[in-house]
Write an enzyme that holds these catalytic residues in place. Structure first.
Site, PDB file in Angstrom:
ATOM      1  N   CYS A  84       0.818  -1.214   0.000  1.00  0.00           N
ATOM      2  CA  CYS A  84       0.000   0.000   0.000  1.00  0.00           C
ATOM      3  C   CYS A  84       0.857   1.273   0.000  1.00  0.00           C
ATOM      4  O   CYS A  84       1.496   1.568  -1.001  1.00  0.00           O
ATOM      5  CB  CYS A  84      -0.973  -0.049   1.183  1.00  0.00           C
ATOM      6  SG  CYS A  84      -2.283   1.158   1.080  1.00  0.00           S
ATOM      7  N   TYR A  85       0.948   1.989   1.090  1.00  0.00           N
ATOM      8  CA  TYR A  85       1.796   3.187   1.139  1.00  0.00           C
ATOM      9  C   TYR A  85       3.230   2.832   0.758  1.00  0.00           C
ATOM     10  O   TYR A  85       3.913   3.600   0.080  1.00  0.00           O
ATOM     11  CB  TYR A  85       1.749   3.781   2.555  1.00  0.00           C
ATOM     12  CG  TYR A  85       2.408   5.139   2.689  1.00  0.00           C
ATOM     13  CD1 TYR A  85       1.737   6.288   2.285  1.00  0.00           C
ATOM     14  CD2 TYR A  85       3.691   5.268   3.208  1.00  0.00           C
ATOM     15  CE1 TYR A  85       2.327   7.534   2.402  1.00  0.00           C
ATOM     16  CE2 TYR A  85       4.296   6.515   3.336  1.00  0.00           C
ATOM     17  CZ  TYR A  85       3.611   7.647   2.927  1.00  0.00           C
ATOM     18  OH  TYR A  85       4.189   8.879   3.048  1.00  0.00           O
ATOM     19  N   HIS A 172      -3.824  -5.368   0.882  1.00  0.00           N
ATOM     20  CA  HIS A 172      -3.206  -5.786   2.148  1.00  0.00           C
ATOM     21  C   HIS A 172      -3.168  -7.304   2.296  1.00  0.00           C
ATOM     22  O   HIS A 172      -4.170  -7.913   2.687  1.00  0.00           O
ATOM     23  CB  HIS A 172      -3.975  -5.173   3.323  1.00  0.00           C
ATOM     24  CG  HIS A 172      -3.772  -3.702   3.447  1.00  0.00           C
ATOM     25  ND1 HIS A 172      -2.767  -3.141   4.193  1.00  0.00           N
ATOM     26  CD2 HIS A 172      -4.420  -2.662   2.868  1.00  0.00           C
ATOM     27  CE1 HIS A 172      -2.798  -1.834   4.091  1.00  0.00           C
ATOM     28  NE2 HIS A 172      -3.806  -1.507   3.287  1.00  0.00           N
ATOM     29  N   GLU A 174      -1.825  -8.974   4.550  1.00  0.00           N
ATOM     30  CA  GLU A 174      -1.807  -9.380   5.955  1.00  0.00           C
ATOM     31  C   GLU A 174      -3.210  -9.522   6.547  1.00  0.00           C
ATOM     32  O   GLU A 174      -3.387 -10.104   7.619  1.00  0.00           O
ATOM     33  CB  GLU A 174      -0.991  -8.359   6.782  1.00  0.00           C
ATOM     34  CG  GLU A 174      -1.612  -6.956   6.938  1.00  0.00           C
ATOM     35  CD  GLU A 174      -1.330  -6.024   5.764  1.00  0.00           C
ATOM     36  OE1 GLU A 174      -1.008  -6.530   4.670  1.00  0.00           O
ATOM     37  OE2 GLU A 174      -1.460  -4.802   5.931  1.00  0.00           O
TER      38      GLU A 174
END
Ligand code: XMP
Length: 516
Positions: A84-85, A172, A174
Site C-alpha cells: 500500500c503506502y 493488504h 496481511e
C-alpha cells in the site's frame, strides 16, 4: 540454536495493520521486528534482516512531512515488499507518479493477476479476493517496474522491479479478507527471502528458558502474579527455567473475577507447583475505596495500594535480585514509536500504576519479544489451562471499574456472581469465543421487582458484550434474545440483591467498552 537468525524487518508507516503483518510473518515461523519508518540506518544494518516489508500508512506521499522511504533498506540488497503506502513510496522513489483521489477505496476488491510474478507463484488462479484501504494510488508506474496485477479501477494493483527482488502490492496481504494473503507472504518470506522456519513455539520455549537460565544464574526472582495471561505465562516460563528460585506474590484485591483467588492458587501453586504467596488484601481494598466515587481516583487508589502491598512483601523476602514483568512486544513497540511522530501506532491505554520502581531489583522481561498470540501458545505448551489462556481481557483495576460509584464488598460479591453466571452461560452456549469481551456491570441504583406477591427494591446489573479486533472500536454483540433472557432470569433468581438485568446496546465509539 539461534531462532532469530532468519529474520524480516518491517518498517512501520503508521498503518493500523502493521502489527498484523508482523504476526503473519511470525505465524510463518519466521522472526521479525517492527521499526519506525525513520529508524536509524545503523540500527537497521545491525538488525541485518533477510528481507524488508514496508507497511501501509494513513498519509499521502504528497502531504507535507509525510513519511519518506528510508533509503537504507535499498542498500541492504535484500528483497523488499512494499504494501500500500510502501508501494507508493517505492514508485515515487523510482520515478513513478502517485495521485490522490476523491474517493477512498476501502474494503473488498477483486484483483486480476496479469503478469507472472515470483511473488504470486503459490497461487494457482488469476482472480484474487483482496482487502484494499487507500486514498492515493499509483498513476504512472516507475520505469523500472512491471505491473503484475490490476483491478477495474487501477492497472497497478501490484508491480515488481524488472531486475531486483522488489515487489509491491496495493492491497493488504496481511488482512484475513485477502484470501491468498498467507500464500503471498509465505512466498515472500520463505522463498524469495529464503528465511528458515525457526520461530516455532517449542523452539521459542527452549531458547527463552536457556536465556533466562543464563541471565538469572542462581539468583532469586520475584513476580507479581495477577491471574492474567501475561503474568501467568511469565510464571510458567520462569518456573520451567529456574524452578524454586521463582517467588510469586499474588494479591487478592477482592476485585477479581468470581473465585479467581482460589483458581489462581489451584492452577499455579497446586497444579504447576510454583512458589506462590497469596495475600488476602480484600478488606484493605474495600477500606481504601470507601466513599470514593470518582473513577480515576478509584483507579489510582487500586494501583497504588497494589504497589504498597507488593513492596511490603518484597521487603520481607530475603535475597531477591530480580523483578519479573509480563511486558509483551506490542508494549515495546508502542513505547518506541517514530522519532518524527508522524507514523502513529495506536496506543493501548491506561494501565494502572505499573510496578514498584524503587525496589532496586533488576528487571527480567522474558516475553518482551512476543505477541499476545505467541504468549498464549507458549502458555498452553507450558501446561496452563487453555480456558484460562484464551480468556477475555480483564482490566487491571478489576471490578473497581465495573462497580459504578463507590466500591463495597457487598457490591463486589453481587457483581462477581452475576458476571460468573453470564460467562458460564456464554461458554455453555458456545458464544464465549464469538465475543471479544463480555462482563457484567454493577449499577448502584435500586429498582423495583416482584417476588411472589411482594415488591422488592434491589440493584440493577448491566450485561456488556462486544465484538472487536483491536478494542479501539467495538460493536455491541448481537447475542440471541433467548440467551439474554436466560442469563437475566438466572441472575435475578439466584442473586437476591438483583431485581433487574439490562443489556448494553452501545457501540464504541461513542461509548467505551467499560462503564467505569
Ligand atoms: P475502554 O473502556 O476504554 O476499554 O473502551 C478498552 C479495553 O481496555 C480495557 N480497560 C482497561 N484495562 N486497565 C486495564 O488494564 C484499565 O484501567 C482499563 N480500562 C479499560 C477494557 O477492559 C477493554 O478491554
Amino acid at each position: 540454536m539461534d531462532i532469530k537468525q532468519s529474520k524480516i524487518l518491517i518498517l512501520d508507516y503508521g498503518s493500523q495493520y502493521t502489527q498484523l503483518i508482523a504476526r503473519r510473518v511470525r505465524e510463518l515461523d519466521v522472526y521479525c521486528e517492527i521499526y519506525a519508518w525513520d529508524a536509524d540506518a545503523e540500527d537497521i544494518k545491525a538488525f541485518d534482516p533477510q528481507g524488508v516489508i514496508l507497511s501501509g500508512g494513513p498519509e499521502s506521499v504528497h502531504q507535507d512531512n509525510a513519511p519518506t522511504l528510508n533509503e537504507v533498506v535499498l542498500s541492504l540488497n535484500v528483497p523488499i515488499l512494499g504494501v500500500c503506502y510502501g508501494m507508493q513510496l517505492l514508485n515515487v522513489h523510482y520515478g513513478g507518479e502517485v495521485e490522490g483521489s476523491e474517493t477512498k477505496e476501502f474494503g473488498y476488491a477483486q484483483v486480476e493477476l496479469t503478469h507472472s510474478s515470483e511473488l504470486f507463484k503459490k497461487i494457482d488462479h488469476t482472480i484474487l479476493d483482496v482487502w484494499m484501504s487507500h486514498g492515493d494510488h499509483v498513476k504512472a508506474l516507475a520505469p523500472v517496474f512491471t505491473a503484475t496485477a490490476q483491478t477495474t479501477s487501477t492497472p497497478y494493483a501490484a508491480c515488481q522491479h524488472i531486475d531486483k527482488p522488489i515487489y509491491c502490492v496495493q492491497f493488504h496481504p496481511e488482512v484475513e479478507h485477502t484470501k491468498d494473503g498467507r500464500a503471498i507472504l509465505s512466498q515472500f518470506v520463505h522463498e524469495i527471502c529464503g528465511c528458515k522456519k525457526l520461530w516455532k513455539t517449542a523452539n521459542i520455549i527452549e531458547t527463552h528458558v536457556e536465556n533466562i537460565k543464563n541471565q538469572i544464574g542462581s539468583d532469586k526472582v520475584l513476580l507479581g502474579l495477577s491471574g492474567g495471561v501475561d503474568s501467568s505465562v511469565v510464571a510458567a516460563l520462569l518456573h520451567q527455567a529456574i524452578g524454586d528460585q521463582l517467588v510469586c506474590v499474588f494479591v487478592d484485591t477482592g476485585l477479581l473475577r468470581y473465585k479467581e483467588g482460589d483458581a489462581v492458587m489451584a492452577m499455579m501453586a497446586d497444579k504447576m507447583d510454583i512458589n506462590v504467596i497469596r495475600i488476602n488484601a480484600q478488606e484493605h481494598y474495600y477500606d481504601a475505596l470507601a466513599g470514593v466515587v470518582d473513577p480515576e481516583t478509584k483507579r489510582k487508589i487500586i494501583g497504588e495500594l497494589f504497589i504498597r502491598i507488593f513492596e511490603q512483601e518484597a521487603h520481607r523476602l530475603q535475597g531477591v535480585k530480580w523483578l519479573a514483568q509480563g511486558t509483551i512486544y506490542p508494549d515495546v513497540i508502542e513505547s518506541a514509536g517514530a522519532k518524527t511522530g508522524k507514523a502513529h501506532v495506536i496506543k493501548s491505554h491506561h494501565n494502572v500504576g505499573g510496578l514498584p520502581k524503587d525496589l532496586s531489583l533488576k528487571l527480567v522481561e522474558p516475553l518482551k519479544d512476543l505477541f499476545k498470540d505467541e504468549v498464549r501458545q507458549l502458555g498452553v505448551q507450558l501446561g496452563l489451562a487453555e480456558e484460562m489462556v484464551y480468556r477475555h481481557p480483564f482490566p487491571g483495576p478489576g471490578l473497581g471499574v465495573r462497580i459504578l460509584g463507590e466500591v463495597k464488598a457487598e457490591y463486589a460479591e453481587v457483581l462477581a456472581r452475576a458476571d460468573h453466571i453470564f460467562i458460564e452461560e456464554l461458554r455453555r452456549h458456545d458464544l464465549y469465543d464469538k465475543t471479544s469481551q463480555a462482563f457484567a456491570v454493577f449499577l448502584p441504583v435500586k429498582s423495583v421487582g416482584v417476588v411472589g406477591d411482594a415488591r422488592r427494591y434491589e440493584y440493577v446489573i448491566a450485561l456488556r458484550a462486544v465484538e472487536t479486533i483491536d478494542f479501539m472500536t467495538a460493536q455491541w454483540a448481537r447475542l440471541p434474545y433467548d440467551f439474554i433472557e436466560l442469563v437475566s432470569r438466572r441472575i435475578i433468581n439466584e442473586i437476591t440483591h438483583v431485581s433487574r438485568v439490562v443489556y448494553d446496546v452501545s457501540s464504541k465509539p461513542p461509548a467505551t467498552i467499560e462503564w467505569e
